[in-house]
Design a protein around this motif. Structure first.
Motif, PDB file in Angstrom:
ATOM      1  N   GLU A  46       0.894  -1.131  -0.048  1.00  0.00           N
ATOM      2  CA  GLU A  46       0.008   0.084   0.109  1.00  0.00           C
ATOM      3  C   GLU A  46       1.040   1.291  -0.140  1.00  0.00           C
ATOM      4  N   LEU A  47       1.806   1.324   0.690  1.00  0.00           N
ATOM      5  CA  LEU A  47       2.817   2.438   0.789  1.00  0.00           C
ATOM      6  C   LEU A  47       3.704   2.465  -0.551  1.00  0.00           C
ATOM      7  N   GLN A  50       1.165   4.339  -2.874  1.00  0.00           N
ATOM      8  CA  GLN A  50       0.823   5.656  -2.430  1.00  0.00           C
ATOM      9  C   GLN A  50       2.049   6.346  -2.841  1.00  0.00           C
ATOM     10  N   SER A 135       0.125   7.670   5.208  1.00  0.00           N
ATOM     11  CA  SER A 135       0.018   6.231   4.833  1.00  0.00           C
ATOM     12  C   SER A 135       0.072   5.316   5.887  1.00  0.00           C
ATOM     13  N   SER A 138      -2.656   5.510   8.452  1.00  0.00           N
ATOM     14  CA  SER A 138      -4.109   5.055   7.912  1.00  0.00           C
ATOM     15  C   SER A 138      -4.315   3.648   7.623  1.00  0.00           C
TER      16      SER A 138
END
Length: 180
Positions: A46-47, A50, A135, A138
């Protein structure tokens, strides 16, 4: 011929220096970034997604490294013995164990994100650090991220410790010097 209204509408959406007759399709930033390893944790994937959208990064230099896959052994000589100093012989050093005797590293994963050249002293590093912090906070459950630093990054390098992995946001010079 086009009407005046359609020309105004067309030219109001496009800057004056862009030729409206030439179609320009820039590649998506995520397609330029190297792929994430398959066994990487979901948080790192996910990072990476981003960071691949950030306009401040060189997307070709966004790397995710697994420290267990690199079996690089560093051969370091032992510390030299030094004679004591002064009247009481203080300051003796004995060759003992060092950090290099411990196998592995502190983090299982490392994320290396290089900012574009020329933006490192203009807030590029701080902007990417904000994206990383946002990020990581979250994620469910939120990762323990150290508090914000009020200082500007004058060294060309910022590191965020996220427990099992570390995120290094750095300039090209720092990457070439320390992470070749």
């Amino acid at each position: 011929m086009r009407s005046v209204q359609s020309c105004r509408r067309l030219f109001s959406q496009i800057p004056w220096f862009v030729d409206p007759h030439v179609p320009v399709r820039p590649p998506t930033p995520a397609s330029r970034a190297p792929p994430v390893p398959e066994d990487a944790p979901k948080v790192i994937k996910e990072l990476h997604a981003q960071l691949a959208q950030s306009p401040h990064l060189e997307h070709g230099e966004l790397r995710i490294l697994d420290s267990t896959s690199r079996s690089k052994v560093v051969d370091v000589p032992p510390l030299p013995a030094r004679m004591g100093q002064g009247k009481r012989n203080r300051g003796n050093t004995v060759a003992g164990s060092s950090m290099y005797d411990v196998p592995g590293t502190l983090w299982r994963w490392m994320v290396l994100a290089q900012v574009k050249e020329g933006t490192e002293n203009k807030g590029g590093i701080e902007s990417v650090v904000r994206v990383v912090r946002k990020s990581l906070l979250s994620v469910e459950p939120p990762l323990p991220v150290p508090p914000k630093s009020k200082k500007r990054m004058q060294s060309g390098w910022a590191m965020i410790d996220a427990g099992d992995f570390a995120v290094h946001v750095l300039s090209r010079e720092v990457r070439e010097k320390y992470f070749t």
